[in-house]
Design a protein around this motif. Structure first.
Motif, PDB file in Angstrom:
ATOM      1  N   SER A  39      17.687  50.456 -10.097  1.00 48.98           N
ATOM      2  CA  SER A  39      18.287  51.797 -10.089  1.00 48.98           C
ATOM      3  C   SER A  39      19.795  51.719 -10.211  1.00 48.98           C
ATOM      4  CB  SER A  39      17.890  52.549  -8.817  1.00 48.98           C
ATOM      5  OG  SER A  39      16.501  52.765  -8.779  1.00 48.98           O
ATOM      6  N   LEU A  40      20.391  50.760  -9.514  1.00 48.54           N
ATOM      7  CA  LEU A  40      21.840  50.576  -9.603  1.00 48.54           C
ATOM      8  C   LEU A  40      22.246  50.215 -11.036  1.00 48.54           C
ATOM      9  CD1 LEU A  40      24.582  50.434  -8.094  1.00 48.54           C
ATOM     10  CD2 LEU A  40      24.138  47.985  -7.811  1.00 48.54           C
ATOM     11  N   ALA A  41      21.488  49.329 -11.658  1.00 49.73           N
ATOM     12  CA  ALA A  41      21.783  48.934 -13.041  1.00 49.73           C
ATOM     13  C   ALA A  41      21.744  50.153 -13.961  1.00 49.73           C
ATOM     14  CB  ALA A  41      20.792  47.868 -13.510  1.00 49.73           C
ATOM     15  N   THR A  42      20.742  50.991 -13.779  1.00 47.52           N
ATOM     16  CA  THR A  42      20.623  52.205 -14.600  1.00 47.52           C
ATOM     17  C   THR A  42      21.807  53.134 -14.362  1.00 47.52           C
ATOM     18  OG1 THR A  42      18.212  52.036 -14.590  1.00 47.52           O
ATOM     19  CG2 THR A  42      19.160  54.189 -15.117  1.00 47.52           C
ATOM     20  N   VAL A  60      31.853  50.484  -1.622  1.00 51.34           N
ATOM     21  CA  VAL A  60      32.919  50.721  -2.597  1.00 51.34           C
ATOM     22  C   VAL A  60      33.416  49.407  -3.184  1.00 51.34           C
ATOM     23  CG1 VAL A  60      35.251  51.635  -2.900  1.00 51.34           C
ATOM     24  CG2 VAL A  60      33.616  52.884  -1.495  1.00 51.34           C
ATOM     25  N   ALA A  61      33.677  48.419  -2.323  1.00 49.07           N
ATOM     26  CA  ALA A  61      34.147  47.115  -2.783  1.00 49.07           C
ATOM     27  C   ALA A  61      33.087  46.435  -3.644  1.00 49.07           C
ATOM     28  CB  ALA A  61      34.511  46.240  -1.590  1.00 49.07           C
ATOM     29  N   MET A  62      31.821  46.579  -3.258  1.00 47.53           N
ATOM     30  CA  MET A  62      30.738  45.961  -4.016  1.00 47.53           C
ATOM     31  C   MET A  62      30.650  46.567  -5.416  1.00 47.53           C
ATOM     32  SD  MET A  62      26.659  45.720  -3.210  1.00 47.53           S
ATOM     33  CE  MET A  62      26.384  47.459  -3.548  1.00 47.53           C
ATOM     34  N   VAL A  63      30.678  47.894  -5.528  1.00 49.61           N
ATOM     35  CA  VAL A  63      30.589  48.554  -6.833  1.00 49.61           C
ATOM     36  C   VAL A  63      31.783  48.161  -7.708  1.00 49.61           C
ATOM     37  CG1 VAL A  63      30.645  50.803  -8.006  1.00 49.61           C
ATOM     38  CG2 VAL A  63      29.142  50.460  -6.042  1.00 49.61           C
ATOM     39  N   LYS A  64      32.957  48.114  -7.103  1.00 49.52           N
ATOM     40  CA  LYS A  64      34.153  47.701  -7.854  1.00 49.52           C
ATOM     41  C   LYS A  64      33.989  46.278  -8.371  1.00 49.52           C
ATOM     42  CE  LYS A  64      39.123  47.246  -7.571  1.00 49.52           C
ATOM     43  NZ  LYS A  64      40.059  46.449  -6.905  1.00 49.52           N
ATOM     44  N   PHE A 101      25.117  56.058  -4.161  1.00 46.77           N
ATOM     45  CA  PHE A 101      23.846  55.342  -4.159  1.00 46.77           C
ATOM     46  C   PHE A 101      23.994  54.019  -3.410  1.00 46.77           C
ATOM     47  CE2 PHE A 101      20.918  52.227  -5.980  1.00 46.77           C
ATOM     48  CZ  PHE A 101      19.701  52.873  -5.784  1.00 46.77           C
ATOM     49  N   ALA A 102      25.085  53.313  -3.679  1.00 45.17           N
ATOM     50  CA  ALA A 102      25.322  52.026  -3.014  1.00 45.17           C
ATOM     51  C   ALA A 102      25.499  52.210  -1.511  1.00 45.17           C
ATOM     52  CB  ALA A 102      26.539  51.327  -3.620  1.00 45.17           C
ATOM     53  N   GLU A 103      26.165  53.291  -1.095  1.00 43.95           N
ATOM     54  CA  GLU A 103      26.340  53.549   0.336  1.00 43.95           C
ATOM     55  C   GLU A 103      25.008  53.818   1.014  1.00 43.95           C
ATOM     56  OE1 GLU A 103      29.188  56.738   0.431  1.00 43.95           O
ATOM     57  OE2 GLU A 103      30.884  55.361   0.282  1.00 43.95           O
ATOM     58  N   LEU A 104      24.154  54.584   0.361  1.00 42.56           N
ATOM     59  CA  LEU A 104      22.858  54.924   0.950  1.00 42.56           C
ATOM     60  C   LEU A 104      21.885  53.752   0.958  1.00 42.56           C
ATOM     61  CD1 LEU A 104      22.377  58.459  -0.640  1.00 42.56           C
ATOM     62  CD2 LEU A 104      22.933  57.943   1.743  1.00 42.56           C
ATOM     63  N   ASN A 105      22.079  52.815   0.037  1.00 45.77           N
ATOM     64  CA  ASN A 105      21.130  51.717  -0.123  1.00 45.77           C
ATOM     65  C   ASN A 105      21.774  50.344  -0.005  1.00 45.77           C
ATOM     66  OD1 ASN A 105      18.626  53.287  -1.062  1.00 45.77           O
ATOM     67  ND2 ASN A 105      20.239  54.054  -2.405  1.00 45.77           N
TER      68      ASN A 105
END
Length: 170
Positions: free
Chosen positions: A113-116, A148-152, A91-95
């Motif tokens: 959406s990311l929070a959910t 990836v780094a952002m989600v981590k 999701f993070a890659e697409l958005n």
């Protein structure tokens, strides 16, 4: 001598499998899923030690639990934390651009959406938005920005946040 060593090795292997089967409490009827679970599923008293040892031994011998979990077969599911993280990263890659902008603003539908996806309850989205806005520069590092780094970084920030760490379902 070789025969004794081979027999001892087999005994240790079966002993380790039995120990693993007994060590992890399982409210279900045995050691998880996989070929062993399927092969011994008709046994009437599955919570007894013998069938659980046979399930664990079969799974360990054939490596069927790992295959079952990764493929979603043999009575296993693959919708756990690892898959959840993959969905979040995808999701993070697409958005990524929209998320970056919304994190800087502290609000937005992509950020909600990311929070959910990250297991933040709806009543804590405000705290999540404020945290991402407050820590924007460290979460989306210039020059190192990647989904990836952002989600981590967000996962680490959630874990260290006094409210979100308790509220998150992860």
């Amino acid at each position: 001598m070789v025969k004794k060593a081979a027999m001892l090795s087999v005994a240790v292997l079966f002993g380790m499998q039995a120990g693993l089967a007994m060590a992890a409490p399982n409210p279900d009827t045995g050691p998880g899923c996989g070929l062993g679970k399927l092969a011994w599923s008709d046994y009437q008293r599955q919570k007894d030690i013998a069938p659980q040892v046979m399930m664990a031994t079969t799974n360990g011998t054939f490596g069927s639990t790992t295959f079952g979990i990764s493929s979603g077969t043999s009575g296993c599911t693959n919708d756990g934390k690892i898959m959840g993280d993959s969905k979040t990263v995808m999701f993070a890659e697409l958005n990524f651009e929209n998320l970056s902008q919304e994190m800087a603003r502290g609000q937005g539908e992509h950020l909600a959406s990311l929070a959910t996806l990250m297991g933040i309850p709806a009543d804590q989205h405000g705290a999540f938005f404020a945290m991402t806005q407050e820590r924007y520069t460290s979460l989306v590092k210039a020059g190192e920005a990647s989904p990836v780094a952002m989600v981590k970084a967000i996962n680490e920030a959630i874990a260290g946040h006094p409210v979100l760490a308790k509220a998150s379902s992860r």
